[in-house]
Write a protein that holds these residues in place. Sequence first.
Motif, PDB file in Angstrom:
ATOM      1  N   LYS A   1     -53.311   2.948  51.173  1.00 32.75           N
ATOM      2  CA  LYS A   1     -54.710   3.062  51.588  1.00 32.75           C
ATOM      3  C   LYS A   1     -55.193   4.471  51.254  1.00 32.75           C
ATOM      4  CE  LYS A   1     -54.484  -1.008  53.465  1.00 32.75           C
ATOM      5  NZ  LYS A   1     -54.808  -2.125  52.661  1.00 32.75           N
ATOM      6  N   GLU A   2     -56.488   4.707  51.355  1.00 36.26           N
ATOM      7  CA  GLU A   2     -57.039   6.030  51.093  1.00 36.26           C
ATOM      8  C   GLU A   2     -56.318   7.051  51.988  1.00 36.26           C
ATOM      9  OE1 GLU A   2     -61.409   8.162  50.971  1.00 36.26           O
ATOM     10  OE2 GLU A   2     -61.226   6.011  50.609  1.00 36.26           O
ATOM     11  N   ASN A   3     -55.820   8.114  51.391  1.00 38.83           N
ATOM     12  CA  ASN A   3     -55.031   9.165  52.054  1.00 38.83           C
ATOM     13  C   ASN A   3     -53.681   8.664  52.575  1.00 38.83           C
ATOM     14  OD1 ASN A   3     -57.086  11.155  51.704  1.00 38.83           O
ATOM     15  ND2 ASN A   3     -58.167  10.242  53.437  1.00 38.83           N
ATOM     16  N   GLY A   4     -53.262   7.476  52.186  1.00 43.54           N
ATOM     17  CA  GLY A   4     -51.981   6.929  52.634  1.00 43.54           C
ATOM     18  C   GLY A   4     -50.808   7.625  51.978  1.00 43.54           C
TER      19      GLY A   4
ATOM     20  N   GLU B   1     -32.497   5.826  40.482  1.00 45.96           N
ATOM     21  CA  GLU B   1     -33.523   6.118  39.487  1.00 45.96           C
ATOM     22  C   GLU B   1     -34.720   5.248  39.851  1.00 45.96           C
ATOM     23  OE1 GLU B   1     -32.216   5.902  35.405  1.00 45.96           O
ATOM     24  OE2 GLU B   1     -30.220   6.563  35.994  1.00 45.96           O
ATOM     25  N   THR B   2     -35.916   5.778  39.629  1.00 46.32           N
ATOM     26  CA  THR B   2     -37.125   5.065  40.043  1.00 46.32           C
ATOM     27  C   THR B   2     -38.124   5.006  38.904  1.00 46.32           C
ATOM     28  OG1 THR B   2     -36.796   5.824  42.310  1.00 46.32           O
ATOM     29  CG2 THR B   2     -38.990   5.001  41.748  1.00 46.32           C
ATOM     30  N   PHE B   3     -38.727   3.814  38.748  1.00 44.04           N
ATOM     31  CA  PHE B   3     -39.809   3.589  37.792  1.00 44.04           C
ATOM     32  C   PHE B   3     -41.024   3.147  38.596  1.00 44.04           C
ATOM     33  CE2 PHE B   3     -42.359   0.413  35.606  1.00 44.04           C
ATOM     34  CZ  PHE B   3     -42.778   1.125  34.497  1.00 44.04           C
ATOM     35  N   ILE B   4     -42.191   3.726  38.283  1.00 43.93           N
ATOM     36  CA  ILE B   4     -43.439   3.349  38.947  1.00 43.93           C
ATOM     37  C   ILE B   4     -44.491   3.085  37.878  1.00 43.93           C
ATOM     38  CG2 ILE B   4     -45.283   4.082  40.519  1.00 43.93           C
ATOM     39  CD1 ILE B   4     -43.223   6.011  41.788  1.00 43.93           C
ATOM     40  N   TYR B   5     -45.206   1.979  38.019  1.00 48.36           N
ATOM     41  CA  TYR B   5     -46.355   1.685  37.167  1.00 48.36           C
ATOM     42  C   TYR B   5     -47.575   1.605  38.077  1.00 48.36           C
ATOM     43  CZ  TYR B   5     -49.689  -0.528  34.087  1.00 48.36           C
ATOM     44  OH  TYR B   5     -50.810  -0.798  33.361  1.00 48.36           O
ATOM     45  N   VAL B   6     -48.574   2.453  37.802  1.00 51.06           N
ATOM     46  CA  VAL B   6     -49.785   2.491  38.624  1.00 51.06           C
ATOM     47  C   VAL B   6     -50.754   1.424  38.107  1.00 51.06           C
ATOM     48  CG1 VAL B   6     -51.680   3.899  39.506  1.00 51.06           C
ATOM     49  CG2 VAL B   6     -49.447   4.956  39.039  1.00 51.06           C
ATOM     50  N   ILE B   7     -50.990   0.421  38.937  1.00 52.55           N
ATOM     51  CA  ILE B   7     -51.894  -0.671  38.580  1.00 52.55           C
ATOM     52  C   ILE B   7     -53.337  -0.251  38.795  1.00 52.55           C
ATOM     53  CG2 ILE B   7     -52.599  -3.028  39.175  1.00 52.55           C
ATOM     54  CD1 ILE B   7     -49.639  -3.472  40.043  1.00 52.55           C
ATOM     55  N   GLU B   8     -53.567   0.455  39.900  1.00 45.14           N
ATOM     56  CA  GLU B   8     -54.927   0.877  40.246  1.00 45.14           C
ATOM     57  C   GLU B   8     -54.849   2.146  41.082  1.00 45.14           C
ATOM     58  OE1 GLU B   8     -58.502  -0.631  43.191  1.00 45.14           O
ATOM     59  OE2 GLU B   8     -57.268  -2.144  42.211  1.00 45.14           O
ATOM     60  N   GLY B   9     -55.776   3.079  40.848  1.00 47.27           N
ATOM     61  CA  GLY B   9     -55.876   4.265  41.682  1.00 47.27           C
ATOM     62  C   GLY B   9     -55.262   5.496  41.055  1.00 47.27           C
ATOM     63  N   LYS B  10     -54.900   6.437  41.918  1.00 46.11           N
ATOM     64  CA  LYS B  10     -54.347   7.721  41.487  1.00 46.11           C
ATOM     65  C   LYS B  10     -53.390   8.203  42.577  1.00 46.11           C
ATOM     66  CE  LYS B  10     -56.005  12.177  39.723  1.00 46.11           C
ATOM     67  NZ  LYS B  10     -57.235  12.976  39.470  1.00 46.11           N
ATOM     68  N   ILE B  11     -52.173   8.550  42.174  1.00 45.66           N
ATOM     69  CA  ILE B  11     -51.155   8.951  43.143  1.00 45.66           C
ATOM     70  C   ILE B  11     -50.554  10.302  42.779  1.00 45.66           C
ATOM     71  CG2 ILE B  11     -50.548   6.586  43.784  1.00 45.66           C
ATOM     72  CD1 ILE B  11     -48.031   6.924  41.970  1.00 45.66           C
ATOM     73  N   ARG B  12     -49.952  10.916  43.793  1.00 43.63           N
ATOM     74  CA  ARG B  12     -49.202  12.154  43.586  1.00 43.63           C
ATOM     75  C   ARG B  12     -47.760  11.885  44.009  1.00 43.63           C
ATOM     76  NH1 ARG B  12     -51.946  15.948  46.505  1.00 43.63           N
ATOM     77  NH2 ARG B  12     -50.966  15.211  48.408  1.00 43.63           N
ATOM     78  N   LEU B  13     -46.853  12.208  43.100  1.00 43.00           N
ATOM     79  CA  LEU B  13     -45.430  12.156  43.410  1.00 43.00           C
ATOM     80  C   LEU B  13     -44.989  13.582  43.673  1.00 43.00           C
ATOM     81  CD1 LEU B  13     -42.491  11.011  43.481  1.00 43.00           C
ATOM     82  CD2 LEU B  13     -42.434  11.407  41.001  1.00 43.00           C
TER      83      LEU B  13
ATOM     84  N   HIS C   1     -38.412  13.145  47.864  1.00 40.62           N
ATOM     85  CA  HIS C   1     -39.591  12.692  47.142  1.00 40.62           C
ATOM     86  C   HIS C   1     -40.488  11.846  48.041  1.00 40.62           C
ATOM     87  CE1 HIS C   1     -36.288   9.886  46.426  1.00 40.62           C
ATOM     88  NE2 HIS C   1     -37.168   8.917  46.269  1.00 40.62           N
ATOM     89  N   ARG C   2     -41.787  11.860  47.703  1.00 35.94           N
ATOM     90  CA  ARG C   2     -42.785  11.134  48.488  1.00 35.94           C
ATOM     91  C   ARG C   2     -43.965  10.794  47.580  1.00 35.94           C
ATOM     92  NH1 ARG C   2     -44.500  13.268  54.100  1.00 35.94           N
ATOM     93  NH2 ARG C   2     -43.669  11.321  54.844  1.00 35.94           N
ATOM     94  N   LEU C   3     -44.578   9.646  47.856  1.00 34.59           N
ATOM     95  CA  LEU C   3     -45.786   9.217  47.142  1.00 34.59           C
ATOM     96  C   LEU C   3     -46.988   9.334  48.071  1.00 34.59           C
ATOM     97  CD1 LEU C   3     -44.434   6.006  45.406  1.00 34.59           C
ATOM     98  CD2 LEU C   3     -45.107   8.129  44.284  1.00 34.59           C
ATOM     99  N   THR C   4     -48.094   9.852  47.528  1.00 29.23           N
ATOM    100  CA  THR C   4     -49.322  10.012  48.289  1.00 29.23           C
ATOM    101  C   THR C   4     -50.486   9.495  47.457  1.00 29.23           C
ATOM    102  OG1 THR C   4     -48.420  12.022  49.280  1.00 29.23           O
ATOM    103  CG2 THR C   4     -50.790  11.681  49.504  1.00 29.23           C
ATOM    104  N   ASN C   5     -51.400   8.773  48.095  1.00 36.28           N
ATOM    105  CA  ASN C   5     -52.603   8.297  47.425  1.00 36.28           C
ATOM    106  C   ASN C   5     -53.626   9.440  47.406  1.00 36.28           C
ATOM    107  OD1 ASN C   5     -54.678   6.868  46.303  1.00 36.28           O
ATOM    108  ND2 ASN C   5     -55.101   5.629  48.115  1.00 36.28           N
ATOM    109  N   ILE C   6     -54.089   9.816  46.221  1.00 36.80           N
ATOM    110  CA  ILE C   6     -55.117  10.852  46.105  1.00 36.80           C
ATOM    111  C   ILE C   6     -56.395  10.277  45.493  1.00 36.80           C
ATOM    112  CG2 ILE C   6     -53.484  12.769  46.089  1.00 36.80           C
ATOM    113  CD1 ILE C   6     -53.778  12.858  43.021  1.00 36.80           C
ATOM    114  N   HIS C   7     -56.533   8.973  45.603  1.00 40.20           N
ATOM    115  CA  HIS C   7     -57.680   8.249  45.068  1.00 40.20           C
ATOM    116  C   HIS C   7     -58.653   7.947  46.209  1.00 40.20           C
ATOM    117  CE1 HIS C   7     -59.840   5.467  42.501  1.00 40.20           C
ATOM    118  NE2 HIS C   7     -59.618   4.466  43.326  1.00 40.20           N
TER     119      HIS C   7
END
Length: 180
Positions: free
Chosen positions: A110-113, A124-136, A159-165
């Motif tokens: 979610k926004e600011n999630g 090992e981690t793979f991420i594909y962003v379908i929509e939005g913008k994230i910070r790893l 490590h942590r993922l944050t929504n910046i969208h």
Amino acid sequence: MLIGSKIKRLRLKNGLTQEELGARTDLSKGYISQLERDMNSPSIETLFSLLEVLGTSPKEFFDDDIKNLKVVYTPKDHTIHVDKDAGYEIDWLVSSSNEKEMEPVYLTLKENGQFKRFEPSLAETFIYVIEGKIRLTLGQQEYIAETGDSLYYEASDHHRLTNIHQGISEMIIVATQSYL
């Protein structure tokens, strides 16, 4: 029943060479090779010794795993967890992924999630962003990815993922299992 291919599949799954399997079971590499090509049949005692080293039981070994092999996972197989406080929803796409080499998930922030902070591991981690913008945040480094971008990293640091969208961000994440 041809057991050689099953023995070979289990040996490879365990990351063993024929020589390593032979050493752990007091059998020669040549004998293991013959077993895998169904040119020889093991005694019951030898088979049980092989199965013990390969991490399986006789019942599991002789079950017809082709009939029980699940390939297609539908939405009813998914497991979903929502953390409203942290602002994320995680959907485990393969119900038994904790028993497999990879763990695929669909993550919505979610926004600011923020998704939880992970400890260092061998994954090992793979991420594909379908929509939005994230910070790893990976250790002291930060990486930004947006719609259509991919990330691939070793999880050897916190490590942590944050929504910046402004809005939701959605992504597919596939992580290998950590064997610490």
